[in-house]
Design a protein around this motif. Sequence first.
Motif, PDB file in Angstrom:
ATOM      1  N   LEU A  45      -0.270  -8.962  -7.141  1.00  0.00           N
ATOM      2  CA  LEU A  45       0.328  -7.881  -6.361  1.00  0.00           C
ATOM      3  C   LEU A  45      -0.648  -6.704  -6.378  1.00  0.00           C
ATOM      4  CD1 LEU A  45       2.880  -6.627  -4.921  1.00  0.00           C
ATOM      5  CD2 LEU A  45       3.620  -5.891  -7.204  1.00  0.00           C
ATOM      6  N   VAL A  46      -0.923  -6.156  -5.190  1.00  0.00           N
ATOM      7  CA  VAL A  46      -1.838  -5.008  -5.104  1.00  0.00           C
ATOM      8  C   VAL A  46      -1.034  -3.808  -4.612  1.00  0.00           C
ATOM      9  CG1 VAL A  46      -3.983  -4.126  -4.144  1.00  0.00           C
ATOM     10  CG2 VAL A  46      -3.719  -6.580  -4.529  1.00  0.00           C
ATOM     11  N   ALA A  47      -0.963  -2.746  -5.433  1.00  0.00           N
ATOM     12  CA  ALA A  47      -0.063  -1.630  -5.113  1.00  0.00           C
ATOM     13  C   ALA A  47      -0.794  -0.298  -5.155  1.00  0.00           C
ATOM     14  CB  ALA A  47       1.105  -1.604  -6.096  1.00  0.00           C
ATOM     15  N   GLY A  48      -0.253   0.685  -4.436  1.00  0.00           N
ATOM     16  CA  GLY A  48      -0.814   2.034  -4.424  1.00  0.00           C
ATOM     17  C   GLY A  48      -0.654   2.719  -5.775  1.00  0.00           C
ATOM     18  N   LYS A  49      -1.251   3.908  -5.893  1.00  0.00           N
ATOM     19  CA  LYS A  49      -1.350   4.540  -7.210  1.00  0.00           C
ATOM     20  C   LYS A  49       0.012   5.015  -7.748  1.00  0.00           C
ATOM     21  CE  LYS A  49      -2.509   9.247  -5.880  1.00  0.00           C
ATOM     22  NZ  LYS A  49      -3.561  10.230  -5.721  1.00  0.00           N
ATOM     23  N   ASN A  50       0.060   5.159  -9.056  1.00  0.00           N
ATOM     24  CA  ASN A  50       1.267   5.529  -9.803  1.00  0.00           C
ATOM     25  C   ASN A  50       2.359   4.472  -9.640  1.00  0.00           C
ATOM     26  OD1 ASN A  50       2.680   7.118 -11.611  1.00  0.00           O
ATOM     27  ND2 ASN A  50       3.608   8.374 -10.019  1.00  0.00           N
ATOM     28  N   PHE A  51       1.978   3.225  -9.854  1.00  0.00           N
ATOM     29  CA  PHE A  51       2.920   2.117  -9.759  1.00  0.00           C
ATOM     30  C   PHE A  51       3.804   2.075 -11.013  1.00  0.00           C
ATOM     31  CE2 PHE A  51       4.161  -2.367 -10.254  1.00  0.00           C
ATOM     32  CZ  PHE A  51       4.740  -2.583  -9.009  1.00  0.00           C
ATOM     33  N   GLY A  52       5.125   1.905 -10.798  1.00  0.00           N
ATOM     34  CA  GLY A  52       6.043   1.716 -11.925  1.00  0.00           C
ATOM     35  C   GLY A  52       6.530   3.007 -12.554  1.00  0.00           C
ATOM     36  N   SER A  53       6.549   4.084 -11.793  1.00  0.00           N
ATOM     37  CA  SER A  53       7.018   5.351 -12.359  1.00  0.00           C
ATOM     38  C   SER A  53       8.539   5.336 -12.516  1.00  0.00           C
ATOM     39  CB  SER A  53       6.594   6.513 -11.455  1.00  0.00           C
ATOM     40  OG  SER A  53       7.125   6.333 -10.160  1.00  0.00           O
ATOM     41  N   GLY A  54       9.051   6.319 -13.261  1.00  0.00           N
ATOM     42  CA  GLY A  54      10.496   6.457 -13.418  1.00  0.00           C
ATOM     43  C   GLY A  54      11.044   5.709 -14.618  1.00  0.00           C
ATOM     44  N   SER A  55      12.157   5.075 -14.397  1.00  0.00           N
ATOM     45  CA  SER A  55      12.929   4.429 -15.460  1.00  0.00           C
ATOM     46  C   SER A  55      12.099   3.459 -16.293  1.00  0.00           C
ATOM     47  CB  SER A  55      14.106   3.691 -14.811  1.00  0.00           C
ATOM     48  OG  SER A  55      14.628   2.713 -15.674  1.00  0.00           O
ATOM     49  N   SER A 104      -3.721  -1.865  -9.351  1.00  0.00           N
ATOM     50  CA  SER A 104      -3.463  -0.542  -8.792  1.00  0.00           C
ATOM     51  C   SER A 104      -4.517   0.416  -9.338  1.00  0.00           C
ATOM     52  CB  SER A 104      -2.059  -0.061  -9.155  1.00  0.00           C
ATOM     53  OG  SER A 104      -1.845   1.244  -8.645  1.00  0.00           O
ATOM     54  N   SER A 105      -4.570   1.605  -8.759  1.00  0.00           N
ATOM     55  CA  SER A 105      -5.526   2.591  -9.280  1.00  0.00           C
ATOM     56  C   SER A 105      -4.915   3.418 -10.408  1.00  0.00           C
ATOM     57  CB  SER A 105      -5.992   3.514  -8.152  1.00  0.00           C
ATOM     58  OG  SER A 105      -4.885   4.117  -7.536  1.00  0.00           O
ATOM     59  N   PHE A 106      -3.584   3.258 -10.633  1.00  0.00           N
ATOM     60  CA  PHE A 106      -2.923   4.088 -11.635  1.00  0.00           C
ATOM     61  C   PHE A 106      -1.542   3.505 -11.915  1.00  0.00           C
ATOM     62  CE2 PHE A 106      -0.911   7.900 -13.342  1.00  0.00           C
ATOM     63  CZ  PHE A 106      -1.953   8.548 -13.995  1.00  0.00           C
ATOM     64  N   PHE A 107      -1.209   3.345 -13.183  1.00  0.00           N
ATOM     65  CA  PHE A 107       0.113   2.834 -13.574  1.00  0.00           C
ATOM     66  C   PHE A 107       0.856   3.878 -14.395  1.00  0.00           C
ATOM     67  CE2 PHE A 107      -2.268  -0.992 -12.799  1.00  0.00           C
ATOM     68  CZ  PHE A 107      -1.340  -1.914 -12.333  1.00  0.00           C
ATOM     69  N   ALA A 108       2.175   3.907 -14.262  1.00  0.00           N
ATOM     70  CA  ALA A 108       2.990   4.712 -15.172  1.00  0.00           C
ATOM     71  C   ALA A 108       2.954   4.054 -16.552  1.00  0.00           C
ATOM     72  CB  ALA A 108       4.412   4.819 -14.656  1.00  0.00           C
ATOM     73  N   ASP A 109       2.962   4.890 -17.609  1.00  0.00           N
ATOM     74  CA  ASP A 109       2.728   4.397 -18.976  1.00  0.00           C
ATOM     75  C   ASP A 109       3.693   3.321 -19.445  1.00  0.00           C
ATOM     76  OD1 ASP A 109       0.551   5.973 -19.585  1.00  0.00           O
ATOM     77  OD2 ASP A 109       1.774   7.640 -20.296  1.00  0.00           O
ATOM     78  N   ILE A 110       4.997   3.620 -19.323  1.00  0.00           N
ATOM     79  CA  ILE A 110       5.973   2.711 -19.934  1.00  0.00           C
ATOM     80  C   ILE A 110       5.945   1.376 -19.207  1.00  0.00           C
ATOM     81  CG2 ILE A 110       8.403   2.371 -20.560  1.00  0.00           C
ATOM     82  CD1 ILE A 110       8.787   5.374 -20.567  1.00  0.00           C
ATOM     83  N   HIS A 111       5.880   1.445 -17.878  1.00  0.00           N
ATOM     84  CA  HIS A 111       5.871   0.192 -17.121  1.00  0.00           C
ATOM     85  C   HIS A 111       4.629  -0.642 -17.425  1.00  0.00           C
ATOM     86  CE1 HIS A 111       6.758  -2.701 -14.071  1.00  0.00           C
ATOM     87  NE2 HIS A 111       5.539  -2.551 -13.583  1.00  0.00           N
ATOM     88  N   PRO A 142       0.805  -1.228   0.000  1.00  0.00           N
ATOM     89  CA  PRO A 142       0.000   0.000   0.000  1.00  0.00           C
ATOM     90  C   PRO A 142       0.834   1.272   0.000  1.00  0.00           C
ATOM     91  CG  PRO A 142      -0.037  -1.025   2.164  1.00  0.00           C
ATOM     92  CD  PRO A 142       0.840  -1.894   1.298  1.00  0.00           C
ATOM     93  N   LEU A 143       1.762   1.368  -0.946  1.00  0.00           N
ATOM     94  CA  LEU A 143       2.601   2.556  -1.100  1.00  0.00           C
ATOM     95  C   LEU A 143       2.297   3.191  -2.439  1.00  0.00           C
ATOM     96  CD1 LEU A 143       6.087   1.156  -0.013  1.00  0.00           C
ATOM     97  CD2 LEU A 143       4.708   2.819   1.246  1.00  0.00           C
ATOM     98  N   GLU A 144       2.353   4.541  -2.483  1.00  0.00           N
ATOM     99  CA  GLU A 144       2.146   5.241  -3.755  1.00  0.00           C
ATOM    100  C   GLU A 144       3.496   5.538  -4.412  1.00  0.00           C
ATOM    101  OE1 GLU A 144      -0.295   8.661  -2.986  1.00  0.00           O
ATOM    102  OE2 GLU A 144      -1.999   7.411  -2.410  1.00  0.00           O
ATOM    103  N   ASN A 145       3.453   5.783  -5.724  1.00  0.00           N
ATOM    104  CA  ASN A 145       4.654   6.175  -6.483  1.00  0.00           C
ATOM    105  C   ASN A 145       5.799   5.178  -6.360  1.00  0.00           C
ATOM    106  OD1 ASN A 145       3.449   8.726  -7.200  1.00  0.00           O
ATOM    107  ND2 ASN A 145       3.927   9.432  -5.137  1.00  0.00           N
ATOM    108  N   VAL A 146       5.492   3.887  -6.376  1.00  0.00           N
ATOM    109  CA  VAL A 146       6.572   2.894  -6.341  1.00  0.00           C
ATOM    110  C   VAL A 146       7.287   2.961  -7.694  1.00  0.00           C
ATOM    111  CG1 VAL A 146       7.128   0.451  -6.219  1.00  0.00           C
ATOM    112  CG2 VAL A 146       5.389   1.415  -4.686  1.00  0.00           C
TER     113      VAL A 146
END
Lengths: 199, 455
Positions: free
Chosen positions: A73-83, A102-109, A16-20
């Motif tokens: 895997l259940v993760a907070g929003k904006n999962f997979g940001s960055g690289s 998740s409620s939101f994923f980064a595009d590339i990931h 339950p963390l955001e911006n992983v």
Amino acid sequence: MKQKFDIIQSSCVPLPLENVDTDQIIPARFLKATTRDEKFFGDNLFRDWRYRPDGSRNEQFVLNDPRYGGCILVAGKNFGSGSSREHAAWAIAGYGFRVVISSFFADIHKNNELNNFVLPVVVSEAFLAELFASIAADPNMQVRVDVPNQTVTNLATGRSERFEINAYKKYCLVNALDDIDYLLQQKDKIEQYEQKRAQ
Amino acid sequence: MNTLFDKIWDAHVVSLIEDGPTQLYIDRLYCHEVTSPQAFDGLRARGIRCLRPQQIFCMPDHNTPTHDQDKPIEDPVSKAQVDALERNAAEFGLTHYGMLSPDNGIIHVVGPEKGLSLPGMTIVCGDSHTSTHGAMGAVAFGIGTSEVEMVLASQCILQQKPKSMSIRIEGELGTGVTAKDVALYLMSKISTSGATGYFVEYRGSTVRSLSMEGRLTLCNLSIEMGARGGFVAPDEKTFAYLKGRQYAPKGADWDKAVAYWKTLRSGEDAVFDRELVFDAADIAPMITYGTNPGMGMPVDGTIPADAAPKAMAYMGLTPGQPLLGHPVDYVFLGACTNGRIEDFRAFASLVRGRRKAAGVTAWLVPGSWAVKRQIEEEGLDKILAEAGFEVRQPGCSACLAMNDDKIPAGKYCVSTSNRNFEGRQGPGSRTLLASPLTAAAAAVTGAVTDPRTLL
């Protein structure tokens, strides 16, 4: 790994963390491998959260908590940001996850997961909050992901949501086909495009 | 509708898959050593070659040491990855600028400076900072390794068309405020996911007034707002920058190209999916205090009371605390974000006549050999040496801890790179992202310092 998707029912691992970001999913020092060895990447999934600097297991981290398991895997929003590192998706797949909710994923990931037959399922904030609560109340609770019908169900509460996936990608997942298989059949179209543009 | 993004994207559509992605033609693919080996393995496993090898350029940058590049790389795993790229480029007939080549450098610095990245192009690389090339007026974005394999095999990629966003910034930037500060300011306002799902066009008088180097920095950081890419419509500055570069068109082809490039602008009637407007006067020199690039504030500000506890614990900082005067152990100037000539000019202008603070370790790493040569031609290396700084050899360096340049656990680094994630610069490292001027101010004072007080 190419595999067919149908209905997946499993207990969940909550994060339950955001911006992983993908640096946490797989730190850069593990990107030096030149092969796609999913076991290697899976063994190092969330490496610096899973292990302490001295190499001992961090028992506080959810992957080391014996109460939690399963292929979702259940993760907070904006999962997979960055690289853009696809190694992050290889690590998730290599660990044995087949679905990330998740409620939101980064595009590339998100694309990287799909290209590795890991299904990113986007749910509402309300669904996600309730799901975290259900897992906290009963780590053995199960979630059902029905790919053909595009539904995700919290079996502890019965709450169900429809999730989006385009028809093409769904066809690929259900039939274990990848984009390169498709593109290799398009050579004529590519050459026609190039000729048209040269004029 | 009728945005520049639409124009470039639509001109590259090979086919549309019903209720699916677009098959998009790619003009230029860049490959570095980290995200390409598995893609080449994929080609071998399928028994296929590259469809358009002349449109693909390879160079190692992430693993390269920033000293003694004429000697073998000491880390055998790094060496194996760099060697693999050279072998793969040879096997598949691709241009390769190896570590000892005078053309080598960080791929996002080399592409524009060689004229490989041109207005109107579609450009991809297995690297999220591919958005950098948007400064040339190109649609450029980062992709995963499976997608690298798609482009190697077919010069195409399957992608959903992103939505379009206009970020308009108007007005004159204050003294000591750079393109890096503009980008850190935008992230602090819209968060690291504020532009996810979008392609950004940067517009307005502030953007127009940025140099090409400044635009490259701004576009580089698009991904840190979640955007797939960001670009600036090409103008006279773009053309002046590109003219005469090795791969830029020549003679009559140049005139024809410029005539076409002049048409590359959003229509007066363009409709964006989202439009944001900012005032340059609101932007101060920025610094980050947390563990994602959106956790930033003016360098003379105080850490917000609601800063994430996990980030504060990692950084060893407290909400409500100012950063001015906070001791700094390392300073890093470089990366695809700030490793260009203008960044070295800025850093040198501030440290000129001053001395590096005794407790600070400073790594100054040019983005390419071409940048390093220009530093020497302009005599910046002498100014820097007199102030106690050494200019190293080019590479990604301390941006991401894949080579020897790592920040030790617990140490604070004022860094001109792009990410302050946990462990990004080495396990336990604590990164404060800032501009070259703010980095220089920290380097000569040994503490977080407002560069405006030293200009």
